[in-house]
Design an enzyme around this catalytic site. Structure first.
Site, PDB file in Angstrom:
ATOM      1  N   ARG A   1       2.067   1.287  -7.134  1.00 22.94           N
ATOM      2  CA  ARG A   1       2.348   0.218  -6.185  1.00 22.94           C
ATOM      3  C   ARG A   1       1.243  -0.827  -6.163  1.00 22.94           C
ATOM      4  O   ARG A   1       1.423  -1.918  -5.629  1.00 22.94           O
ATOM      5  CB  ARG A   1       2.535   0.811  -4.781  1.00 22.94           C
ATOM      6  CG  ARG A   1       3.755   1.699  -4.664  1.00 22.94           C
ATOM      7  CD  ARG A   1       3.768   2.456  -3.361  1.00 22.94           C
ATOM      8  NE  ARG A   1       4.015   1.589  -2.220  1.00 22.94           N
ATOM      9  CZ  ARG A   1       5.216   1.398  -1.679  1.00 22.94           C
ATOM     10  NH1 ARG A   1       6.276   2.000  -2.188  1.00 22.94           N
ATOM     11  NH2 ARG A   1       5.375   0.624  -0.630  1.00 22.94           N
TER      12      ARG A   1
ATOM     13  N   GLU B   1       0.505 -11.724 -16.023  1.00 25.74           N
ATOM     14  CA  GLU B   1       0.388 -10.554 -15.142  1.00 25.74           C
ATOM     15  C   GLU B   1      -0.505  -9.471 -15.729  1.00 25.74           C
ATOM     16  O   GLU B   1      -1.331  -8.896 -15.011  1.00 25.74           O
ATOM     17  CB  GLU B   1       1.777  -9.934 -14.884  1.00 25.74           C
ATOM     18  CG  GLU B   1       2.562 -10.531 -13.754  1.00 25.74           C
ATOM     19  CD  GLU B   1       3.860  -9.775 -13.534  1.00 25.74           C
ATOM     20  OE1 GLU B   1       4.141  -9.436 -12.375  1.00 25.74           O
ATOM     21  OE2 GLU B   1       4.595  -9.513 -14.508  1.00 25.74           O
TER      22      GLU B   1
ATOM     23  N   LYS C   1       5.027 -12.403 -17.447  1.00 21.27           N
ATOM     24  CA  LYS C   1       4.588 -11.100 -17.961  1.00 21.27           C
ATOM     25  C   LYS C   1       3.228 -11.223 -18.643  1.00 21.27           C
ATOM     26  O   LYS C   1       2.361 -10.371 -18.480  1.00 21.27           O
ATOM     27  CB  LYS C   1       5.624 -10.550 -18.947  1.00 21.27           C
ATOM     28  CG  LYS C   1       6.863 -10.009 -18.316  1.00 21.27           C
ATOM     29  CD  LYS C   1       6.581  -8.740 -17.544  1.00 21.27           C
ATOM     30  CE  LYS C   1       7.641  -8.488 -16.480  1.00 21.27           C
ATOM     31  NZ  LYS C   1       7.538  -9.334 -15.304  1.00 21.27           N
TER      32      LYS C   1
ATOM     33  N   CYS D   1       0.835  -1.188   0.000  1.00 22.35           N
ATOM     34  CA  CYS D   1       0.000   0.000   0.000  1.00 22.35           C
ATOM     35  C   CYS D   1       0.872   1.240   0.000  1.00 22.35           C
ATOM     36  O   CYS D   1       2.087   1.160   0.097  1.00 22.35           O
ATOM     37  CB  CYS D   1      -0.906  -0.011   1.223  1.00 22.35           C
ATOM     38  SG  CYS D   1      -1.713  -1.595   1.532  1.00 22.35           S
TER      39      CYS D   1
ATOM     40  N   GLU E   1       9.987 -15.904 -17.408  1.00 22.36           N
ATOM     41  CA  GLU E   1       9.678 -14.481 -17.298  1.00 22.36           C
ATOM     42  C   GLU E   1       8.648 -14.062 -18.349  1.00 22.36           C
ATOM     43  O   GLU E   1       7.750 -13.260 -18.066  1.00 22.36           O
ATOM     44  CB  GLU E   1      10.967 -13.663 -17.444  1.00 22.36           C
ATOM     45  CG  GLU E   1      10.782 -12.166 -17.482  1.00 22.36           C
ATOM     46  CD  GLU E   1      10.205 -11.561 -16.220  1.00 22.36           C
ATOM     47  OE1 GLU E   1       9.899 -10.357 -16.235  1.00 22.36           O
ATOM     48  OE2 GLU E   1      10.038 -12.288 -15.212  1.00 22.36           O
TER      49      GLU E   1
ATOM     50  N   TRP F   1      -4.251  -1.925  -0.597  1.00 24.54           N
ATOM     51  CA  TRP F   1      -4.355  -3.201  -1.307  1.00 24.54           C
ATOM     52  C   TRP F   1      -4.892  -4.200  -0.297  1.00 24.54           C
ATOM     53  O   TRP F   1      -4.257  -4.485   0.709  1.00 24.54           O
ATOM     54  CB  TRP F   1      -2.982  -3.619  -1.826  1.00 24.54           C
ATOM     55  CG  TRP F   1      -2.978  -4.802  -2.741  1.00 24.54           C
ATOM     56  CD1 TRP F   1      -3.201  -4.817  -4.081  1.00 24.54           C
ATOM     57  CD2 TRP F   1      -2.683  -6.159  -2.382  1.00 24.54           C
ATOM     58  NE1 TRP F   1      -3.077  -6.089  -4.588  1.00 24.54           N
ATOM     59  CE2 TRP F   1      -2.759  -6.938  -3.559  1.00 24.54           C
ATOM     60  CE3 TRP F   1      -2.371  -6.790  -1.182  1.00 24.54           C
ATOM     61  CZ2 TRP F   1      -2.542  -8.309  -3.560  1.00 24.54           C
ATOM     62  CZ3 TRP F   1      -2.156  -8.162  -1.184  1.00 24.54           C
ATOM     63  CH2 TRP F   1      -2.232  -8.906  -2.369  1.00 24.54           C
TER      64      TRP F   1
ATOM     65  N   HIS G   1       7.315 -34.981 -21.059  1.00 25.26           N
ATOM     66  CA  HIS G   1       7.068 -35.491 -19.714  1.00 25.26           C
ATOM     67  C   HIS G   1       5.791 -34.917 -19.107  1.00 25.26           C
ATOM     68  O   HIS G   1       5.646 -34.914 -17.888  1.00 25.26           O
ATOM     69  CB  HIS G   1       8.273 -35.181 -18.811  1.00 25.26           C
ATOM     70  CG  HIS G   1       9.518 -35.869 -19.223  1.00 25.26           C
ATOM     71  ND1 HIS G   1       9.694 -37.234 -19.103  1.00 25.26           N
ATOM     72  CD2 HIS G   1      10.657 -35.396 -19.785  1.00 25.26           C
ATOM     73  CE1 HIS G   1      10.896 -37.569 -19.560  1.00 25.26           C
ATOM     74  NE2 HIS G   1      11.488 -36.464 -19.990  1.00 25.26           N
TER      75      HIS G   1
ATOM     76  N   ASN H   1       0.498   0.478   6.600  1.00 20.32           N
ATOM     77  CA  ASN H   1       0.950  -0.571   5.683  1.00 20.32           C
ATOM     78  C   ASN H   1       1.439  -1.746   6.515  1.00 20.32           C
ATOM     79  O   ASN H   1       2.063  -1.554   7.560  1.00 20.32           O
ATOM     80  CB  ASN H   1       2.102  -0.096   4.807  1.00 20.32           C
ATOM     81  CG  ASN H   1       1.653   0.906   3.766  1.00 20.32           C
ATOM     82  OD1 ASN H   1       0.465   1.137   3.586  1.00 20.32           O
ATOM     83  ND2 ASN H   1       2.613   1.508   3.089  1.00 20.32           N
ATOM     84  N   GLY H   2       1.224  -2.966   6.027  1.00 21.70           N
ATOM     85  CA  GLY H   2       1.714  -4.142   6.730  1.00 21.70           C
ATOM     86  C   GLY H   2       0.577  -5.011   7.224  1.00 21.70           C
ATOM     87  O   GLY H   2      -0.587  -4.833   6.843  1.00 21.70           O
TER      88      GLY H   2
ATOM     89  N   LYS I   1       3.162  -3.353  -6.751  1.00 21.10           N
ATOM     90  CA  LYS I   1       4.545  -3.205  -7.187  1.00 21.10           C
ATOM     91  C   LYS I   1       5.538  -3.617  -6.114  1.00 21.10           C
ATOM     92  O   LYS I   1       6.445  -4.396  -6.359  1.00 21.10           O
ATOM     93  CB  LYS I   1       4.790  -1.741  -7.582  1.00 21.10           C
ATOM     94  CG  LYS I   1       6.197  -1.461  -8.101  1.00 21.10           C
ATOM     95  CD  LYS I   1       6.460  -2.156  -9.419  1.00 21.10           C
ATOM     96  CE  LYS I   1       7.793  -1.808 -10.006  1.00 21.10           C
ATOM     97  NZ  LYS I   1       8.079  -2.576 -11.225  1.00 21.10           N
TER      98      LYS I   1
END
Length: 610
Positions: A27, A490, A487, A2, A483, A74, A506, A99-100, A605
């Protein structure tokens, strides 16, 4: 995850708070709010959705004040509702943003209910507001009330508190989550990120673990975890306002993808200007620390973890020492067997990633005393906790999906691999010259890869209606496939997975049909023929291939096989170049699907909670 901003001044701080929250939008968040004291009442406005919606409500209600705090939330405890949005207010007198995560919030909630407090939200933060109010109601001033309250909290927090009974001050405290104080002339600020206050000041104090700050118009006092006054260093931020603006680009992600040649050039500047791969690049006493290690343990999360996976190939092949890579959130909770001669390398764009920070602390508790941070944010928590640091110099990265932070991390990790090899006596002068030349030409090679964008746009249009995708790579390019898949999912919300190409038979081959695009990273290296065989396995099952290869590879497009050629194979640094096309593919697929590229749903973020 946040964002926090606060201000105390002789001017109206409402525009400062709102502008700060807008700069914290990157963020990740799902609601926003501000609380201000207007000289008579503590007033609050909160909205789910974007900061702009909250801003419109504040304007409609004619908010003006010289003291206030703001927050982008968030959701963790409780859903995305206005009642759960910050700030939280106790008895109309005291407001808190946080925050937290407070782990003992349920225990404290029951205690406070017994003391006559009622709760309007499902959040752990409302517990903090009532707890501070309780201690203030016992006759303690706001600073002491905050100190008493935080002693009873278990977990991680960064908080800012204002009270109508003490309108000349703002109290801030932190434990496990970043928080800083901004110093102005006759006005002062608090924030979770310097970008929130850069329009007002560049002079900042980074609060340390357990610090409490008493912020007034005329000055700031900082107290350590024991409540003793302490002087913290004042830093002058080099974050530029230009780096926080879109300029001619449509999204920050697009801007940051195209900034990569410059970011890489800045990151390697010290290598190019110095004496090659020198331990001095990593800080004082680096020769002693790096020279004494006989292995490397990399700890990271998300995209940074994939950078670490790439580095493992380099470190073992070039330096000839063992390297393991672990997801920080897993490492910190398992009974690891420590080798104190191993170098602990943490990788974090923000330098505040909670899981990575806690993993570093755990490694130290096991006896590891050799630590190196690869980070993009000077003076953040993880570099401060590490013996050595290499700053990636990517500049501010606003888009939630990391791009330039990833490629500059790769460059930093390659530099580490070459430096370790030199210390191990495994890097000949000829090979060092070869690697330095490869680095020197890398920004140009990345620019050539960016020039492939028009071709990638046409691919993205074919991806847009799909629901699933598969990414394949081998060797050092397997992490680039990972990656690429990350992306795509996301920001486009297309389900994507990545596998080593040799693993197709496999299990994953069962998923392949004409509806699932298969992206292949196929540079012209020693594994190209193996990758070609894996591609044939896909074609034999009716799969459609989208292949990123090199100019000098010896195959081209055919029925069901689409090919885009990057510049000629750039050797050992090929993973950096091949990261560019998969970034562009994800970006343009997201555009075609109409998603919010810079602020993908449910993501943030800077991940400062578990």
């Amino acid at each position: 995850m946040c964002g926090i901003v606060g201000a105390i001044a002789d001017r109206d701080v409402v525009p400062v708070l709102i502008e700060g929250l807008k700069r914290l939008e990157y963020r990740g968040y799902d609601s926003a709010g501000i609380a201000v004291f207007d000289g008579q009442d503590m007033r609050r406005v909160r909205r789910t959705g974007r900061v702009s919606e909250m801003e419109a409500a504040a304007q409609a209600e004619d908010f003006h004040a010289s003291l206030g705090i703001g927050h982008t939330r968030w959701a963790t405890h409780g859903g995305v509702t206005e009642a759960n949005a910050h700030p939280h207010i106790s008895f109309g007198e005291l407001a808190v943003v946080h925050n937290g995560i407070i782990e003992n919030h349920e225990e404290q909630r029951e205690r406070l209910r017994g003391l006559g407090y009622t709760f309007e939200s499902q959040t752990d933060t409302e517990v903090i507001a009532h707890l501070i109010h309780y201690y203030q109601s016992q006759g303690r001033d706001l600073l002491v009330a905050v100190r008493f309250a935080v002693r009873e909290l278990t977990g991680a927090y960064a908080i800012a508190v204002v009270s109508k009974h003490e309108p000349g001050r703002m109290i801030a405290a932190r434990m496990g989550c970043p928080l800083l104080v901004g110093l102005g002339e006759g006005e002062n600020f608090i924030a979770s990120d310097v970008s929130a206050i850069i329009q007002s000041t560049r002079r900042v104090i980074f609060l340390e673990e357990g610090d409490t700050a008493d912020v007034r118009r005329e000055g700031v006092s900082v107290f350590d975890i024991n409540g003793e006054p302490i002087e913290r260093e004042v830093h002058v931020s080099d974050v530029s306002l230009a780096s926080l603006e879109l300029g001619p680009y449509r999204h920050f992600m697009q801007k940051e993808i195209h900034e990569q040649p410059r970011a890489i050039a800045d990151t390697i500047e010290a290598v190019m200007d110095g004496t090659g791969f020198s331990p001095a690049l990593f800080g004082a006493n680096a020769a002693q620390v790096l020279g004494a290690c006989d292995g490397v343990q990399i700890l990271a999360c998300g995209t940074s973890y994939y950078a670490g996976m790439t580095a493992r190939y380099w470190i073992e092949a070039i330096a000839g020492i063992p390297c393991s890579v672990e997801i920080a959130s897993e490492y910190r909770y398992r009974k690891a067997v420590a080798n104190p001669n191993h170098l602990i390398v943490t990788i974090s764009q923000s330098g505040e990633t909670l899981d990575t920070m806690e993993a570093l602390k755990y490694a130290k508790s096991l006896g590891h005393d050799k630590s190196l941070s690869i980070c993009n944010v000077p003076e953040s928590a993880i570099p401060r906790a590490s013996k050595l640091v290499y700053y990636t110099r990517a500049g501010a990265e606003i888009g939630v999906a990391s791009t330039k932070a990833f490629t500059t991390q790769l460059v930093a990790l390659f530099t580490l691999a070459a430096t370790l090899a030199k210390l191990q006596g495994r890097l000949s002068p000829e090979k060092e010259t070869e690697y330095l030349e490869a680095l020197r030409h890398l920004p140009g090679s990345v620019q050539h890869a960016l020039n492939l964008e028009p071709q990638i746009v046409s691919w993205a249009e074919r991806f847009a209606p799909r629901q699933h995708a598969l990414f394949l790579g081998r060797g050092v390019h397997y992490p680039i496939a990972l990656e690429g898949a990350l992306k795509l999912k996301e920001i486009s919300y297309i389900h994507a997975e990545a596998y080593p190409a040799g693993e197709l038979k496999h299990g994953p081959l069962a998923l392949v049909d004409a509806t699932m695009p298969v992206v292949v990273i196929a540079p012209n290296d020693s594994l190209l023929e193996k990758v070609k065989s894996n591609m044939q396995e896909v074609r034999a099952r009716g799969g459609e291939l989208f292949v990123f290869t090199d100019e000098d590879s010896q195959f081209g497009p055919s029925d069901g096989v689409h090919v885009i050629r990057a510049p000629r194979h750039v050797g050992v640094l090929s993973p950096v170049v091949h990261a560019i096309p998969v970034q562009l593919l994800a970006y343009h697929a997201a555009l075609a699907r109409g998603t919010d590229v810079d602020k993908p749903r449910n993501l943030a973020k800077s991940v400062t909670v578990e």
